[in-house]
Design a protein around this motif. Structure first.
Motif: not given
Length: 203
Positions: A105, A109, A112, A118, A121, A123, A125-126, A130
């Protein structure tokens, strides 16, 4: 001399470098990018079929993968691995926590948000998932560190090194460490421990 294949900006790669610095052990760092020219090259895959860094290589050609396995190996007979069986088991407990409840997490994060490759990836939601998972991990850490100065009791261990690696940069992932005062105080204690080096240090 030990060789470590790794990335300077990776928390997982930082872990063994930080411990080696504290132990005063010299090593050679080989910057290894992800992809065909690095971790997916035939030369690297011959050393580690999993295609990941960090990777520790000994003079005799033996190799050791997985950052927390490296910590346990390097910490043998040092102050970072308790002699008491229960305290040692507590250190192991927090190493498993770091890999299963923290790194997926907080580290993910951060990646991301700061690593351009990255971005696709990242999004909503992601990012939300995280953030929630990372805050849950930080809350568990806060509860423990409100009781003891380090994760396995009164002394710093490999567990603290493992958890420090990504927690100290958690704000880059959007986590507000001011809401976790015991965690923040622990970060200062780890940074004040003799032999401390920053994440970009390579020996």
């Amino acid at each position: 001399m030990i060789t470590i294949y790794g990335m300077t900006n990776s928390g997982n790669c930082y872990k063994p470098r930080l411990l080696l610095a504290k132990l005063g052990i010299k090593f050679r760092h080989v910057e290894t990018a992800s992809g065909a020219a690095g971790t997916k090259s035939s030369a690297f895959l011959a050393r580690n079929p999993n295609g990941r860094v960090p990777l520790l290589e000994f003079d005799d050609g033996r190799v050791l993968a997985e950052s927390n396995a490296m910590l346990l190996y390097l910490a043998e007979d040092s102050r970072f691995l308790p002699a008491d069986a229960y305290l040692r088991a507590l250190a192991y407990q927090w190493l498993f926590f770091e890999q299963y409840s923290h790194e997926p997490y907080i580290a993910v994060r951060r990646a991301l948000l700061i690593m351009p490759h990255r971005a696709a990836d990242a999004t909503p939601e992601r990012l939300a998932a995280t953030l929630a998972g990372g805050n849950k991990a930080l809350a568990v850490m806060e509860e423990q560190l409100a009781r003891t100065p380090f994760f396995a009791g009164d002394a710093m261990t490999v567990a603290d090194i493992a958890l420090y690696a990504y927690t100290h940069d958690a704000e880059a992932g959007g986590f507000d460490l001011k809401t976790y005062p015991a965690v923040a105080a622990w970060l200062d204690r780890v940074a004040a421990d003799p032999g401390h080096v920053p994440i970009g240090w390579t020996g």
